[in-house]
Design an enzyme around this catalytic site. Structure first.
Site, PDB file in Angstrom:
ATOM      1  CG  HIS A  21      -0.762  -0.592   2.393  1.00 37.84           C
ATOM      2  ND1 HIS A  21       0.146  -0.073   3.239  1.00 37.84           N
ATOM      3  CD2 HIS A  21      -1.258  -1.692   3.015  1.00 37.84           C
ATOM      4  CE1 HIS A  21       0.221  -0.813   4.330  1.00 37.84           C
ATOM      5  NE2 HIS A  21      -0.613  -1.802   4.217  1.00 37.84           N
TER       6      HIS A  21
ATOM      7  CG  HIS B 258      -2.026  -7.429  12.827  1.00 36.97           C
ATOM      8  ND1 HIS B 258      -3.058  -6.525  12.888  1.00 36.97           N
ATOM      9  CD2 HIS B 258      -1.107  -6.885  11.970  1.00 36.97           C
ATOM     10  CE1 HIS B 258      -2.778  -5.491  12.104  1.00 36.97           C
ATOM     11  NE2 HIS B 258      -1.607  -5.690  11.530  1.00 36.97           N
TER      12      HIS B 258
ATOM     13  CD  GLU C 220      -2.373  -4.307   7.534  1.00 33.13           C
ATOM     14  OE1 GLU C 220      -1.658  -4.136   8.542  1.00 33.13           O
ATOM     15  OE2 GLU C 220      -2.379  -3.522   6.561  1.00 33.13           O
TER      16      GLU C 220
ATOM     17  CG  ASP D 254       0.034  -8.046   6.183  1.00 28.53           C
ATOM     18  OD1 ASP D 254      -1.007  -7.726   6.786  1.00 28.53           O
ATOM     19  OD2 ASP D 254       1.162  -7.614   6.513  1.00 28.53           O
TER      20      ASP D 254
ATOM     21  CG  HIS E  24       0.074  -1.600  12.107  1.00 27.68           C
ATOM     22  ND1 HIS E  24      -0.114  -2.440  11.044  1.00 27.68           N
ATOM     23  CD2 HIS E  24      -0.154  -0.371  11.619  1.00 27.68           C
ATOM     24  CE1 HIS E  24      -0.432  -1.791   9.978  1.00 27.68           C
ATOM     25  NE2 HIS E  24      -0.470  -0.540  10.283  1.00 27.68           N
TER      26      HIS E  24
ATOM     27  CG  ASP F  96       2.469  -5.731  11.339  1.00 31.68           C
ATOM     28  OD1 ASP F  96       2.754  -6.712  10.644  1.00 31.68           O
ATOM     29  OD2 ASP F  96       1.461  -5.029  11.134  1.00 31.68           O
TER      30      ASP F  96
ATOM     31  CE1 TYR G 239       6.530  -4.193   8.103  1.00 34.56           C
ATOM     32  CE2 TYR G 239       6.495  -3.364  10.357  1.00 34.56           C
ATOM     33  CZ  TYR G 239       5.915  -4.079   9.332  1.00 34.56           C
ATOM     34  OH  TYR G 239       4.687  -4.667   9.541  1.00 34.56           O
TER      35      TYR G 239
ATOM     36  CG  HIS H 267       5.977  -8.463   7.838  1.00 39.16           C
ATOM     37  ND1 HIS H 267       5.348  -8.974   6.734  1.00 39.16           N
ATOM     38  CD2 HIS H 267       5.070  -7.676   8.454  1.00 39.16           C
ATOM     39  CE1 HIS H 267       4.105  -8.516   6.681  1.00 39.16           C
ATOM     40  NE2 HIS H 267       3.904  -7.734   7.718  1.00 39.16           N
TER      41      HIS H 267
HETATM   42 FE1  FEO Z   1      -0.215  -4.647  10.010  1.00 41.09          FE
HETATM   43 FE2  FEO Z   1       1.929  -6.914   8.475  1.00 41.09          FE
HETATM   44  O1  FEO Z   1       0.280  -6.127   8.899  1.00 41.09           O
END
Ligand code: FEO
Length: 400
Positions: free
Chosen positions: A23, A77, A79, A81, A144, A163, A191, A222
């Site tokens: 994004h 989380h 989100e 991903d 996050h 994250d 990041y 990640h």
């Molecule tokens: Fe806030 Fe890697 O997603």
């Protein structure tokens, strides 16, 4: 090859070498979506991966256990991903409960058809005994997203940090001591700057609370897993969470006919003072991901735009909109630029943006020139550079 973090705790995620846009964040080094599996009397999968890679996650889990033996799928989380593969995972793991907090359940139910999922809603008081291992939970709201949560295995001093402490950094290696540390730290910084900078206060709260945990390994969602360099990454997070400034001046600009560029060069030359780092980016050759990274630890921003159609250049507007969203704290700033026939234009629009970002303005009015900068304007720009350098030293000395 199975990657074991600790005895019977495995990485089962996916390394995404090809992703280049997150994004708007340019992920030139790709990324990974880390999921983990704890194999005990009870079996738990921690987090999942992006939807297109669900098959890889299922194959990695199936290599360690029959899918119907999975007891828990923890979602730290929501989100996509990290949750995108949950529909496939929950369908395949027919006996699994989805473990998450209530906010996460609500969010997941807005993304996916969760009617058939068995939820186990947890809060910080809850523990899930797996056998030799226990799962405990810490809510980390706005670090996050509102539902964000850490999971922690006290027996292994292992923190699944979602994250936080992550990096968009595709590697075949999985641990910090297997990759160049400077590279991993740089990706962690990029990041943080692009994803987490806005949430400095919640991150500070999380760091304070997590300080009460005995941590020997941090497994984010990640990038690489921290098992050796815990102190450098935690100390970096402490600095980043308060936007701790280095004695650094960041200049960025766009230019039409090189006039604003000449002002930028004069400011740059003037700012090159002992002990001060000066970074200059022409927006034609850089991107907002790099700018966010440079902004995180700069003390002073100098932003230039000529007037275009009564306003600023589109690339400057893009950069400032992005930075405004990330809300860097404690910066001083100045606007500069060239105009043609209307003296209130691009540079004033930039100045307004910098004011709205909460920056301390070094000049009440932007530094401007009409059409091309005359020698005396370039002299003023050079002197302004010197003032910015002094300001950068002053801000960097302040305690956050
Ligand atoms: Fe806030 Fe890697 O997603």
């Amino acid at each position: 090859m199975q990657i074991e973090l600790r005895k019977n705790i495995y990485w089962v995620g996916y390394v995404d070498w090809d992703v280049r846009d997150f994004h708007g964040y340019r992920t030139d080094r790709g990324s990974s979506y880390n999921a983990y599996l704890i194999k005990d009397e009870k079996i738990a999968v921690i987090d999942s991966v992006k939807a297109p890679f669900a098959d890889h996650l299922l194959a990695n889990v199936a290599a360690l256990t029959p899918l119907d033996k999975v007891d828990y799928v923890v979602c730290n989380h929501a989100e996509p991903d990290h949750s995108g593969a949950l529909p496939e995972l929950m369908k395949a793991c027919v006996n699994a409960e989805l473990v998450c907090n209530e906010k996460c359940r609500k969010t997941l139910s807005m993304y996916y058809d969760t009617a058939a999922w068995k939820f186990r809603i947890v809060d910080e008081a809850n523990r899930i005994a797996l056998g030799m291992h226990t799962l405990t939970f810490m809510n980390t709201p706005m670090a996050h997203w509102p539902e964000s949560m850490f999971s922690y295995v006290p027996e292994e001093k292992l923190l699944f940090s979602m994250d936080a402490f992550g990096q968009h950094y595709a590697r075949s290696e999985r641990f910090d001591d297997e990759v160049p540390l400077a590279e991993a730290m740089q990706e962690a910084k990029t990041y943080y700057a692009n994803i987490i900078m806005l949430y400095g206060k919640p991150v500070g709260n999380v760091l304070n609370r997590a300080a009460g945990l005995d941590i020997a390994m941090i497994a984010p969602s990640h990038g690489i897993i921290w098992r050796k360099n815990l102190n450098p990454i935690i100390e970096a997070y402490k600095r980043w969470s308060v936007c701790k400034a280095e004695p650094k001046v960041l200049i960025f600009f766009d230019s039409m006919w090189h006039s604003t560029e000449k002002l930028a060069e004069a400011i740059y030359e003037g700012a090159k003072q002992p002990g001060v780092s000066v970074v200059k980016h022409d927006l034609k050759t850089t991107n907002i991901t790099v700018l966010a990274d440079e902004t995180l630890d700069c003390a002073v921003l100098a932003v230039g735009s000529p007037t275009l159609n009564k306003g600023m250049m589109p690339k400057v507007a893009e950069a400032l909109t992005y930075l405004q969203g990330l809300a860097p704290a404690g910066k001083a700033a100045v606007a500069f630029g060239s105009y043609g026939w209307a003296p209130r234009g691009g540079a004033h629009a930039v100045q307004d943006c910098l004011r709205n970002m909460g920056c301390e303005l070094v000049r009440e009015e932007p530094l401007q020139c009409q059409f091309a900068p005359a020698a005396e304007v370039l002299e003023t720009a050079w002197e302004l550079g010197g003032r910015l350098a002094e300001k950068a030293l002053e801000i960097a000395e302040k305690k956050p």
